[in-house]
Scaffold this motif. Structure first.
Motif, short mmCIF file in Angstrom:
data_model
loop_
_atom_site.label_atom_id
_atom_site.label_comp_id
_atom_site.label_asym_id
_atom_site.label_seq_id
_atom_site.Cartn_x
_atom_site.Cartn_y
_atom_site.Cartn_z
N ASP A 129 -43.56 -8.49 -16.58
CA ASP A 129 -44.48 -7.95 -17.59
C ASP A 129 -45.27 -9.11 -18.17
O ASP A 129 -44.84 -9.77 -19.10
N GLY A 130 -46.43 -9.39 -17.56
CA GLY A 130 -47.25 -10.52 -18.01
C GLY A 130 -46.53 -11.83 -17.78
O GLY A 130 -46.09 -12.13 -16.68
N ASP A 131 -46.38 -12.62 -18.84
CA ASP A 131 -45.70 -13.91 -18.75
C ASP A 131 -44.19 -13.80 -18.97
O ASP A 131 -43.51 -14.80 -19.14
N ASN A 132 -43.67 -12.59 -18.98
CA ASN A 132 -42.24 -12.38 -19.18
C ASN A 132 -41.61 -11.69 -17.99
O ASN A 132 -42.21 -10.82 -17.37
N LEU A 133 -40.38 -12.09 -17.70
CA LEU A 133 -39.52 -11.35 -16.78
C LEU A 133 -38.41 -10.76 -17.63
O LEU A 133 -37.75 -11.49 -18.39
N TRP A 134 -38.20 -9.47 -17.53
CA TRP A 134 -37.08 -8.83 -18.19
C TRP A 134 -36.01 -8.67 -17.13
O TRP A 134 -36.24 -8.08 -16.07
N VAL A 135 -34.84 -9.23 -17.38
CA VAL A 135 -33.78 -9.31 -16.39
C VAL A 135 -32.55 -8.59 -16.91
O VAL A 135 -31.99 -8.98 -17.94
N GLY A 136 -32.12 -7.54 -16.20
CA GLY A 136 -30.94 -6.78 -16.58
C GLY A 136 -29.71 -7.27 -15.86
O GLY A 136 -29.71 -7.37 -14.63
N THR A 137 -28.67 -7.61 -16.62
CA THR A 137 -27.42 -8.11 -16.03
C THR A 137 -26.26 -7.22 -16.48
O THR A 137 -26.44 -6.28 -17.25
N ASP A 138 -25.07 -7.56 -16.03
CA ASP A 138 -23.87 -6.85 -16.46
C ASP A 138 -23.49 -7.18 -17.90
O ASP A 138 -22.61 -6.53 -18.47
N LYS A 139 -24.12 -8.18 -18.49
CA LYS A 139 -23.81 -8.54 -19.88
C LYS A 139 -25.07 -8.67 -20.71
O LYS A 139 -25.26 -9.63 -21.44
N LEU A 151 -29.47 -7.80 -21.60
CA LEU A 151 -30.85 -7.94 -21.18
C LEU A 151 -31.33 -9.34 -21.53
O LEU A 151 -31.04 -9.86 -22.60
N ASN A 152 -32.08 -9.94 -20.62
CA ASN A 152 -32.63 -11.27 -20.83
C ASN A 152 -34.14 -11.21 -20.68
O ASN A 152 -34.66 -10.51 -19.81
N ARG A 153 -34.83 -11.95 -21.52
CA ARG A 153 -36.27 -12.13 -21.35
C ARG A 153 -36.47 -13.57 -20.93
O ARG A 153 -36.01 -14.49 -21.60
N PHE A 154 -37.13 -13.75 -19.78
CA PHE A 154 -37.40 -15.10 -19.29
C PHE A 154 -38.90 -15.35 -19.44
O PHE A 154 -39.72 -14.65 -18.85
N ASP A 155 -39.26 -16.33 -20.25
CA ASP A 155 -40.66 -16.70 -20.47
C ASP A 155 -41.10 -17.57 -19.29
O ASP A 155 -40.61 -18.68 -19.11
N LEU A 156 -42.01 -17.06 -18.47
CA LEU A 156 -42.44 -17.77 -17.27
C LEU A 156 -43.18 -19.06 -17.58
O LEU A 156 -43.08 -20.02 -16.81
N LYS A 157 -43.92 -19.11 -18.67
CA LYS A 157 -44.67 -20.33 -19.01
C LYS A 157 -43.76 -21.42 -19.57
O LYS A 157 -43.89 -22.58 -19.21
N LYS A 158 -42.83 -21.04 -20.44
CA LYS A 158 -41.96 -22.02 -21.09
C LYS A 158 -40.67 -22.26 -20.30
O LYS A 158 -40.01 -23.27 -20.51
N GLY A 159 -40.30 -21.33 -19.42
CA GLY A 159 -39.06 -21.46 -18.67
C GLY A 159 -37.83 -21.32 -19.54
O GLY A 159 -36.85 -22.02 -19.37
N VAL A 160 -37.85 -20.37 -20.49
CA VAL A 160 -36.78 -20.22 -21.47
C VAL A 160 -36.21 -18.80 -21.39
O VAL A 160 -36.95 -17.82 -21.31
N PHE A 161 -34.87 -18.70 -21.44
CA PHE A 161 -34.19 -17.40 -21.50
C PHE A 161 -33.92 -17.02 -22.94
O PHE A 161 -33.57 -17.87 -23.76
N GLU A 162 -34.07 -15.74 -23.24
CA GLU A 162 -33.66 -15.19 -24.52
C GLU A 162 -32.81 -13.97 -24.21
O GLU A 162 -33.22 -13.10 -23.43
N ASN A 163 -31.62 -13.89 -24.81
CA ASN A 163 -30.70 -12.79 -24.54
C ASN A 163 -30.79 -11.73 -25.61
O ASN A 163 -30.93 -12.03 -26.79
N HIS A 164 -30.69 -10.48 -25.18
CA HIS A 164 -30.68 -9.34 -26.09
C HIS A 164 -29.38 -8.57 -25.88
O HIS A 164 -29.13 -8.09 -24.78
N MET A 165 -28.56 -8.47 -26.91
CA MET A 165 -27.39 -7.61 -26.85
C MET A 165 -27.84 -6.24 -27.33
O MET A 165 -28.49 -6.12 -28.36
N LEU A 166 -27.50 -5.21 -26.58
CA LEU A 166 -28.05 -3.89 -26.86
C LEU A 166 -27.11 -2.98 -27.65
O LEU A 166 -27.54 -2.01 -28.22
N TYR A 167 -25.84 -3.26 -27.63
CA TYR A 167 -24.92 -2.35 -28.32
C TYR A 167 -24.48 -2.92 -29.65
O TYR A 167 -24.58 -4.11 -29.90
N GLU A 168 -23.99 -2.02 -30.48
CA GLU A 168 -23.51 -2.42 -31.80
C GLU A 168 -22.07 -1.96 -31.97
O GLU A 168 -21.78 -0.78 -31.87
#
Length: 179
Positions: free
Chosen positions: A101-111, A113-130
């Protein structure tokens, strides 16, 4: 002639053309021949031969989801991408799905969701459950203009692109696994 009869007429013409066109001519035109394919395996640099999903980013790189990590392919070499340039890491090496999605890769794993910024090369993790909700396994991703939709074993989430607010959509109890 009514609108419905025009649709039926067009459909019959389409079927007739499809039936009279030789199938080998179609195959020749779209070049589905074994010699037109290259099979890439672990001998070529893949971490494993089981590729679950492939996505092309806006820069022309192919991203492959494997049970052994996220892989970037430039047409010549494979690169396992589990760590960002800042030391950030992907939340899990079992990668199930990916969305460019543009400059982002959204990556779904078993633990999660991750957003990978293609320009900066940085991962950001999202925990979805509460709290009491038991699944963070991301199994499907889709996008619209304003939202990323995330399918999990626990239901459907939407992430607003402008501020990355996460909202869970309530679904009937018997249909919580989204594929």
């Amino acid at each position: 002639m009514t609108w419905n009869s025009q649709i039926i007429k067009n459909f019959i013409v389409f079927l007739t053309l499809l039936l009279i066109t030789p199938l080998n001519t179609l195959a020749d035109e779209i070049n589905f021949r074994a010699e037109n394919f290259t099979h890439l395996t672990i001998e070529d640099g893949l971490p494993q031969n089981n590729v679950r999903c492939i996505e092309e980013d806006q820069y022309g790189f192919l991203w492959l989801c494997t049970g052994d990590g996220l892989v970037r392919y430039d047409g010549y070499e494979f690169e396992l991408v589990t760590e960002g340039t800042d030391g950030s890491r992907i939340s899990n090496t079992i990668v199930r799905t990916i969305l460019a999605d543009g400059d982002n890769l959204w990556v779904g794993t078993d633990k999660g969701l991750n957003r990978f910024d293609l320009k900066k090369g940085v991962f950001e993790n999202h925990m979805l459950y509460e709290g009491y909700i038991s699944s963070n396994k991301v199994i499907a991703l889709s996008a619209s203009k304003d939202f990323i939709f995330v399918g999990t074993r626990n239901g459907l989430y939407e992430i607003k692109k402008s501020n990355e607010n996460i909202r869970k959509n309530e679904l009937p109890v018997d249909s919580t696994s989204i594929r």
